[in-house]
Design a protein around this motif. Structure first.
Motif, PDB file in Angstrom:
ATOM      1  N   LEU A  76       0.831  -1.221   0.000  1.00 46.90           N
ATOM      2  CA  LEU A  76       0.000   0.000   0.000  1.00 46.90           C
ATOM      3  C   LEU A  76       0.861   1.266   0.000  1.00 46.90           C
ATOM      4  CD1 LEU A  76      -3.152   0.710   0.345  1.00 46.90           C
ATOM      5  CD2 LEU A  76      -2.478   1.379   2.667  1.00 46.90           C
ATOM      6  N   ARG A  77       0.512   2.207  -0.853  1.00 49.82           N
ATOM      7  CA  ARG A  77       1.189   3.511  -0.873  1.00 49.82           C
ATOM      8  C   ARG A  77       0.249   4.572  -1.437  1.00 49.82           C
ATOM      9  NH1 ARG A  77       2.738   0.134  -4.782  1.00 49.82           N
ATOM     10  NH2 ARG A  77       2.945   0.922  -6.905  1.00 49.82           N
ATOM     11  N   LEU A  78       0.652   5.833  -1.341  1.00 46.18           N
ATOM     12  CA  LEU A  78      -0.150   6.920  -1.896  1.00 46.18           C
ATOM     13  C   LEU A  78      -0.130   6.820  -3.412  1.00 46.18           C
ATOM     14  CD1 LEU A  78       1.149   9.769   0.442  1.00 46.18           C
ATOM     15  CD2 LEU A  78      -1.184   8.860   0.418  1.00 46.18           C
ATOM     16  N   ALA A  79      -1.277   7.031  -4.057  1.00 49.36           N
ATOM     17  CA  ALA A  79      -1.351   6.942  -5.516  1.00 49.36           C
ATOM     18  C   ALA A  79      -0.447   7.997  -6.152  1.00 49.36           C
ATOM     19  CB  ALA A  79      -2.791   7.114  -5.977  1.00 49.36           C
ATOM     20  N   ASP A  80      -0.354   9.155  -5.521  1.00 48.91           N
ATOM     21  CA  ASP A  80       0.528  10.214  -6.028  1.00 48.91           C
ATOM     22  C   ASP A  80       1.333  10.745  -4.850  1.00 48.91           C
ATOM     23  OD1 ASP A  80       1.810  12.350  -7.064  1.00 48.91           O
ATOM     24  OD2 ASP A  80       0.038  13.301  -7.948  1.00 48.91           O
ATOM     25  N   SER A  81       2.540  10.207  -4.709  1.00 44.81           N
ATOM     26  CA  SER A  81       3.308  10.526  -3.501  1.00 44.81           C
ATOM     27  C   SER A  81       3.843  11.959  -3.522  1.00 44.81           C
ATOM     28  CB  SER A  81       4.465   9.533  -3.347  1.00 44.81           C
ATOM     29  OG  SER A  81       5.232   9.530  -4.528  1.00 44.81           O
ATOM     30  N   ASP A  82       3.841  12.610  -4.688  1.00 50.87           N
ATOM     31  CA  ASP A  82       4.355  13.973  -4.750  1.00 50.87           C
ATOM     32  C   ASP A  82       3.285  15.028  -4.494  1.00 50.87           C
ATOM     33  OD1 ASP A  82       6.836  12.992  -5.351  1.00 50.87           O
ATOM     34  OD2 ASP A  82       6.443  12.981  -7.529  1.00 50.87           O
ATOM     35  N   ALA A  83       2.019  14.615  -4.662  1.00 52.20           N
ATOM     36  CA  ALA A  83       0.937  15.598  -4.517  1.00 52.20           C
ATOM     37  C   ALA A  83       0.733  15.957  -3.045  1.00 52.20           C
ATOM     38  CB  ALA A  83      -0.351  15.023  -5.090  1.00 52.20           C
ATOM     39  N   ASP A  84       0.255  17.190  -2.806  1.00 46.87           N
ATOM     40  CA  ASP A  84      -0.129  17.567  -1.446  1.00 46.87           C
ATOM     41  C   ASP A  84      -1.329  16.748  -1.023  1.00 46.87           C
ATOM     42  OD1 ASP A  84       1.826  19.428  -1.202  1.00 46.87           O
ATOM     43  OD2 ASP A  84       0.567  21.150  -1.774  1.00 46.87           O
ATOM     44  N   LEU A  85      -1.415  16.451   0.278  1.00 46.77           N
ATOM     45  CA  LEU A  85      -2.609  15.759   0.792  1.00 46.77           C
ATOM     46  C   LEU A  85      -3.815  16.674   0.611  1.00 46.77           C
ATOM     47  CD1 LEU A  85      -1.328  14.291   4.190  1.00 46.77           C
ATOM     48  CD2 LEU A  85      -1.890  13.000   2.121  1.00 46.77           C
ATOM     49  N   LYS A  86      -4.959  16.067   0.285  1.00 49.71           N
ATOM     50  CA  LYS A  86      -6.203  16.852   0.190  1.00 49.71           C
ATOM     51  C   LYS A  86      -6.815  16.929   1.586  1.00 49.71           C
ATOM     52  CE  LYS A  86      -7.567  16.009  -4.606  1.00 49.71           C
ATOM     53  NZ  LYS A  86      -6.553  15.068  -5.152  1.00 49.71           N
ATOM     54  N   VAL A  87      -6.607  18.084   2.234  1.00 52.41           N
ATOM     55  CA  VAL A  87      -7.118  18.200   3.605  1.00 52.41           C
ATOM     56  C   VAL A  87      -8.301  19.161   3.686  1.00 52.41           C
ATOM     57  CG1 VAL A  87      -4.953  17.629   4.792  1.00 52.41           C
ATOM     58  CG2 VAL A  87      -5.408  20.004   4.150  1.00 52.41           C
ATOM     59  N   GLN A  88      -9.194  18.889   4.639  1.00 53.55           N
ATOM     60  CA  GLN A  88     -10.230  19.842   5.010  1.00 53.55           C
ATOM     61  C   GLN A  88      -9.731  20.446   6.321  1.00 53.55           C
ATOM     62  OE1 GLN A  88     -12.247  22.249   5.891  1.00 53.55           O
ATOM     63  NE2 GLN A  88     -13.780  21.451   4.462  1.00 53.55           N
ATOM     64  N   ASP A  89      -9.262  21.687   6.247  1.00 52.51           N
ATOM     65  CA  ASP A  89      -8.568  22.238   7.417  1.00 52.51           C
ATOM     66  C   ASP A  89      -9.291  23.413   8.071  1.00 52.51           C
ATOM     67  OD1 ASP A  89      -8.191  24.073   5.458  1.00 52.51           O
ATOM     68  OD2 ASP A  89      -6.013  24.196   5.633  1.00 52.51           O
ATOM     69  N   LYS A  90     -10.577  23.623   7.739  1.00 60.31           N
ATOM     70  CA  LYS A  90     -11.306  24.751   8.330  1.00 60.31           C
ATOM     71  C   LYS A  90     -12.479  24.277   9.187  1.00 60.31           C
ATOM     72  CE  LYS A  90      -9.244  28.229   6.062  1.00 60.31           C
ATOM     73  NZ  LYS A  90      -8.063  27.450   5.614  1.00 60.31           N
ATOM     74  N   ASP A  91     -12.658  22.977   9.271  1.00 60.21           N
ATOM     75  CA  ASP A  91     -13.852  22.426   9.902  1.00 60.21           C
ATOM     76  C   ASP A  91     -13.592  22.030  11.355  1.00 60.21           C
ATOM     77  OD1 ASP A  91     -16.473  21.691   9.926  1.00 60.21           O
ATOM     78  OD2 ASP A  91     -16.350  20.472   8.103  1.00 60.21           O
ATOM     79  N   ILE A  92     -14.611  21.505  12.010  1.00 60.53           N
ATOM     80  CA  ILE A  92     -14.492  21.139  13.424  1.00 60.53           C
ATOM     81  C   ILE A  92     -13.428  20.069  13.648  1.00 60.53           C
ATOM     82  CG2 ILE A  92     -16.414  19.455  13.328  1.00 60.53           C
ATOM     83  CD1 ILE A  92     -17.110  20.644  16.196  1.00 60.53           C
ATOM     84  N   MET A  93     -13.234  19.189  12.654  1.00 62.98           N
ATOM     85  CA  MET A  93     -12.160  18.212  12.739  1.00 62.98           C
ATOM     86  C   MET A  93     -11.251  18.304  11.525  1.00 62.98           C
ATOM     87  SD  MET A  93     -13.752  14.874  14.467  1.00 62.98           S
ATOM     88  CE  MET A  93     -12.193  14.339  15.115  1.00 62.98           C
ATOM     89  N   TYR A  94      -9.959  18.349  11.782  1.00 60.60           N
ATOM     90  CA  TYR A  94      -8.969  18.358  10.713  1.00 60.60           C
ATOM     91  C   TYR A  94      -8.923  16.963  10.109  1.00 60.60           C
ATOM     92  CZ  TYR A  94      -4.382  18.996   8.508  1.00 60.60           C
ATOM     93  OH  TYR A  94      -3.346  19.091   7.621  1.00 60.60           O
ATOM     94  N   ARG A  95      -8.930  16.868   8.787  1.00 60.53           N
ATOM     95  CA  ARG A  95      -9.026  15.541   8.185  1.00 60.53           C
ATOM     96  C   ARG A  95      -8.542  15.545   6.739  1.00 60.53           C
ATOM     97  NH1 ARG A  95     -14.320  17.743   8.482  1.00 60.53           N
ATOM     98  NH2 ARG A  95     -15.434  17.832   6.487  1.00 60.53           N
ATOM     99  N   VAL A  96      -8.319  14.338   6.185  1.00 61.79           N
ATOM    100  CA  VAL A  96      -8.117  14.261   4.744  1.00 61.79           C
ATOM    101  C   VAL A  96      -9.492  14.045   4.119  1.00 61.79           C
ATOM    102  CG1 VAL A  96      -5.708  13.483   4.669  1.00 61.79           C
ATOM    103  CG2 VAL A  96      -7.510  11.788   4.948  1.00 61.79           C
ATOM    104  N   SER A  97      -9.800  14.813   3.091  1.00 61.98           N
ATOM    105  CA  SER A  97     -11.118  14.696   2.467  1.00 61.98           C
ATOM    106  C   SER A  97     -11.123  13.559   1.448  1.00 61.98           C
ATOM    107  CB  SER A  97     -11.519  16.020   1.811  1.00 61.98           C
ATOM    108  OG  SER A  97     -10.457  16.492   1.012  1.00 61.98           O
ATOM    109  N   GLU A  98      -9.926  13.175   1.035  1.00 59.16           N
ATOM    110  CA  GLU A  98      -9.785  12.125   0.018  1.00 59.16           C
ATOM    111  C   GLU A  98      -8.387  11.541   0.171  1.00 59.16           C
ATOM    112  OE1 GLU A  98      -9.498  12.233  -4.744  1.00 59.16           O
ATOM    113  OE2 GLU A  98     -10.872  13.706  -3.878  1.00 59.16           O
TER     114      GLU A  98
END
Lengths: 415, 64
Positions: free
Chosen positions: A388-410
């Protein structure tokens, strides 16, 4: 470590909050690395672990960022969870959410204890352990879906959002045939931006649970609702309204929290391949790794608010009666006084004391179940997808960083 | 040996102690803690201290 009550306040440190210039506006979002808390908090924590800040409604609060300060704030009986108190910190600037009125999280003292004990009996360590086979089955089905979607599939969609809600349905007693219906209702309830929509969604949720309760009044069912109907509704210790409120809030509290820990936790492991490799080679480290990931990942964005009902000392600073405080677990979890090399992810460390489940009387009652879910999901995922690995290891993580919980959206993964 | 004592009136039934030291602590049907042993063996001392630290209600006492 402190005793169960803070020291008597020292008049020397009693500076009324409203006379102090705020150190920062709360909340802050800017971060230099995807798994670190916002920089402004880190800088402030080192300098001033109990700091005056300004909230969204313009009122001041104390921001508590040390381990000891957060533990005091969440366990000292002088602090209250009463959201309707005028001094209670308001992070949104909007009026108090009616949705949360008279829920466990907003109660204090004996009343809180009375209702809370009805849930804790359903969420003991033994109960959680007995659910391991079910959790494993639900996890394996989700991993089948991930495999079927093929390399590049989104782990958030196929695994993170599926496992916790199915486990919660099983625990509470929501039939699998109602799974889509229920998660749809829960999403509408949580995501509604207009109060009318939210009220309508709440009515739907309450009437749905009312049907489930009626069913259990006529049939013995071996689930949380069935047990609570028999033990507390039948004896008059619990009203129907309160039973329904306890049930749906328990369901709601257990889903997104665990889902975000799955997504962000897997992202963190994939970005720390040495730690991932360690876990693969030494699966006995998994339970400790769950706590370490919970310590390391800054999930809780807006902290845990309380209001002081009396003068109380927190980490050497007197908080005066009526003043609001916001405890920020992600910073407490990186307190160098408690955790060595706090900014490193180290799955070998003992991180059991982390404060992501909270602390004190309101600590997450389902922590044992959540820990087990995460252990099973991370463990099965590594077993099933050894490459298992990231499909695109160079891309920035897709984060939702303004909500009640910090998370990856995808989280697109490949293997 | 260390003596372990618990305050069942303070306990909120979280079970942090059961996770930390499963051979020393257990929970009843309401989740409230009870002791499996009153004195911990030397190899359990570390776990018992972990349990006392982890208890969110500070309901566990450990006396050498």
């Amino acid at each position: 470590m402190s005793s169960h009550s803070a020291a008597a306040p020292d008049p020397e440190t009693a500076t009324p909050l409203h006379t102090l210039a705020p150190e920062l506006a709360f909340p802050q979002f800017e971060r230099s690395a995807p798994f670190d808390p916002p920089q402004a908090y880190t800088e402030l924590s080192g300098r001033c672990p109990v700091a005056p800040v300004s909230m969204a409604d313009g009122k001041p609060s104390w921001l508590i960022t040390s381990f000891e300060g957060v533990r005091t704030t969440l366990s000292d009986p002088h602090f209250s969870s009463d959201m309707s108190h005028p001094g209670f910190p308001n992070r949104t600037g909007k009026p108090v959410d009616d949705l949360l009125k008279d829920t466990l999280g907003a109660m204090d003292g004996e009343r809180h204890r009375y209702y809370r004990r009805m849930l804790t009996g359903e969420l003991t360590v033994r109960r959680a352990k007995a659910m391991r086979p079910v959790i494993t089955q639900i996890t394996d089905e989700a991993l089948d879906q991930l495999a079927a979607a093929g390399p590049g599939a989104d782990l958030v969609k196929h695994v993170a959002f599926v496992v916790p809600s199915r486990v919660a349905c099983h625990l509470v007693g929501i039939p699998l045939s109602d799974y889509e219906l229920f998660t749809g209702m829960a999403a509408t309830l949580m995501d509604s931006t207009s109060s009318d929509d939210q009220f309508a969604a709440l009515q739907n949720m309450v009437s749905y649970f009312d049907t489930l309760v009626t069913d259990r009044e006529h049939h013995d069912r071996d689930d949380l609702l069935g047990h609570m109907v028999r033990r507390y509704l039948a004896t008059g210790e619990l009203t129907r309204d309160m039973l329904i409120r306890l049930a749906w809030t328990t369901m709601a509290a257990g889903q997104e929290t665990t889902a975000h820990m799955i997504g962000l936790g897997v992202a963190a492991l994939l970005r720390h391949p040495d730690q991932l490799e360690l876990l693969r080679r030494e699966p006995h480290l998994l339970p400790g790794a769950v706590d370490e990931l919970m310590r390391y990942l800054p999930l809780i964005q807006f902290g845990i608010p309380r209001v002081a009902m009396d003068d109380v000392e927190v980490d050497g600073q007197t908080v005066t009666a009526g003043e609001g405080v916001v405890a920020l677990p992600p910073l407490a979890n990186r307190d160098p006084a408690v955790f060595e090399r706090p900014d490193e992810l180290d799955v070998r460390r003992n991180a059991r004391q982390h404060l992501t489940f909270g602390y004190g009387p309101h600590q997450c009652p389902a922590h044992a179940l959540a820990r087990l879910e995460l252990e099973v999901v991370y463990g099965r995922l590594l077993e099933r997808f050894p490459t298992l690995r990231l499909a695109d290891s160079d891309a920035d993580l897709k984060v939702q960083d303004k909500d009640i919980m910090y998370r990856v959206s995808e989280l697109a993964v490949t293997w | 040996m260390v003596k372990v004592n618990i305050d069942r009136d303070r306990c909120y039934g979280l079970g942090q102690c059961v996770l930390a030291a499963p051979d020393v602590f257990d929970q009843d049907d309401d989740g409230i803690v009870w002791l499996l042993v009153e004195e911990a063996r030397p190899e359990q001392h570390d776990e018992v201290r972990q349990a006392a630290l982890a208890c969110p209600r500070q309901a566990i006492g450990v006396a050498d």
